[in-house]
Design a protein around this motif. Structure first.
Motif, PDB file in Angstrom:
ATOM      1  N   LYS A 199       2.512 -10.789  -1.672  1.00  0.00           N
ATOM      2  CA  LYS A 199       3.913 -11.126  -1.951  1.00  0.00           C
ATOM      3  C   LYS A 199       4.507 -10.301  -3.087  1.00  0.00           C
ATOM      4  N   GLN A 200       3.746 -10.041  -4.130  1.00  0.00           N
ATOM      5  CA  GLN A 200       4.272  -9.315  -5.292  1.00  0.00           C
ATOM      6  C   GLN A 200       4.075  -7.807  -5.187  1.00  0.00           C
ATOM      7  N   TRP A 201       2.907  -7.371  -4.734  1.00  0.00           N
ATOM      8  CA  TRP A 201       2.570  -5.947  -4.769  1.00  0.00           C
ATOM      9  C   TRP A 201       2.767  -5.220  -3.452  1.00  0.00           C
ATOM     10  N   MET A 209      -4.370  -1.366   1.050  1.00  0.00           N
ATOM     11  CA  MET A 209      -5.528  -1.172   1.918  1.00  0.00           C
ATOM     12  C   MET A 209      -6.774  -1.717   1.244  1.00  0.00           C
ATOM     13  N   VAL A 210      -7.567  -2.471   2.005  1.00  0.00           N
ATOM     14  CA  VAL A 210      -8.831  -2.998   1.497  1.00  0.00           C
ATOM     15  C   VAL A 210      -9.773  -1.814   1.291  1.00  0.00           C
ATOM     16  N   VAL A 211     -10.183  -1.617   0.045  1.00  0.00           N
ATOM     17  CA  VAL A 211     -11.020  -0.463  -0.294  1.00  0.00           C
ATOM     18  C   VAL A 211     -12.502  -0.806  -0.224  1.00  0.00           C
ATOM     19  N   ARG A 212     -12.868  -1.954  -0.802  1.00  0.00           N
ATOM     20  CA  ARG A 212     -14.285  -2.330  -0.808  1.00  0.00           C
ATOM     21  C   ARG A 212     -14.448  -3.796  -1.176  1.00  0.00           C
ATOM     22  N   ASP A 220       0.233   0.476  -2.379  1.00  0.00           N
ATOM     23  CA  ASP A 220       1.049   1.686  -2.335  1.00  0.00           C
ATOM     24  C   ASP A 220       1.729   1.951  -3.679  1.00  0.00           C
ATOM     25  N   GLU A 221       2.305   0.936  -4.285  1.00  0.00           N
ATOM     26  CA  GLU A 221       3.053   1.101  -5.530  1.00  0.00           C
ATOM     27  C   GLU A 221       2.323   0.583  -6.764  1.00  0.00           C
ATOM     28  N   ALA A 222       1.496  -0.449  -6.616  1.00  0.00           N
ATOM     29  CA  ALA A 222       0.887  -1.124  -7.770  1.00  0.00           C
ATOM     30  C   ALA A 222      -0.505  -0.611  -8.121  1.00  0.00           C
ATOM     31  N   GLY A 223      -1.068   0.257  -7.297  1.00  0.00           N
ATOM     32  CA  GLY A 223      -2.399   0.782  -7.583  1.00  0.00           C
ATOM     33  C   GLY A 223      -3.503  -0.182  -7.173  1.00  0.00           C
TER      34      GLY A 223
END
Length: 64
Positions: free
Chosen positions: A22-24, A28-31, A42-45
């Motif tokens: 909702k906020q960020w 993509m699930v990295v690990r 995409d924007e929040a790291g």
């Protein structure tokens, strides 16, 4: 296209799948690391989540 959660209960979302927060926004699930998952937004790291909190509070939703 909606990605179905992984069958493995310890991994509610497949690796490399896309999720929405909702906020960020989209990420993509990295690990997975024990009881945590790392998502790259995409924007929040990179953000790390406790899996119990993700599931109990529906913090992440699968997206295509």
């Amino acid at each position: 296209m909606v990605v179905q959660p992984a069958e493995d209960a310890s991994k509610p979302f497949p690796d490399k799948s896309f999720v929405m927060h909702k906020q960020w926004g989209r990420g993509m699930v990295v690990r997975y690391d024990r009881n945590k998952t790392v998502v790259s937004f995409d924007e929040a790291g990179y953000k790390t989540f406790l899996l119990d909190m993700v599931v109990q509070n529906a913090l992440l939703v699968s997206v295509g």
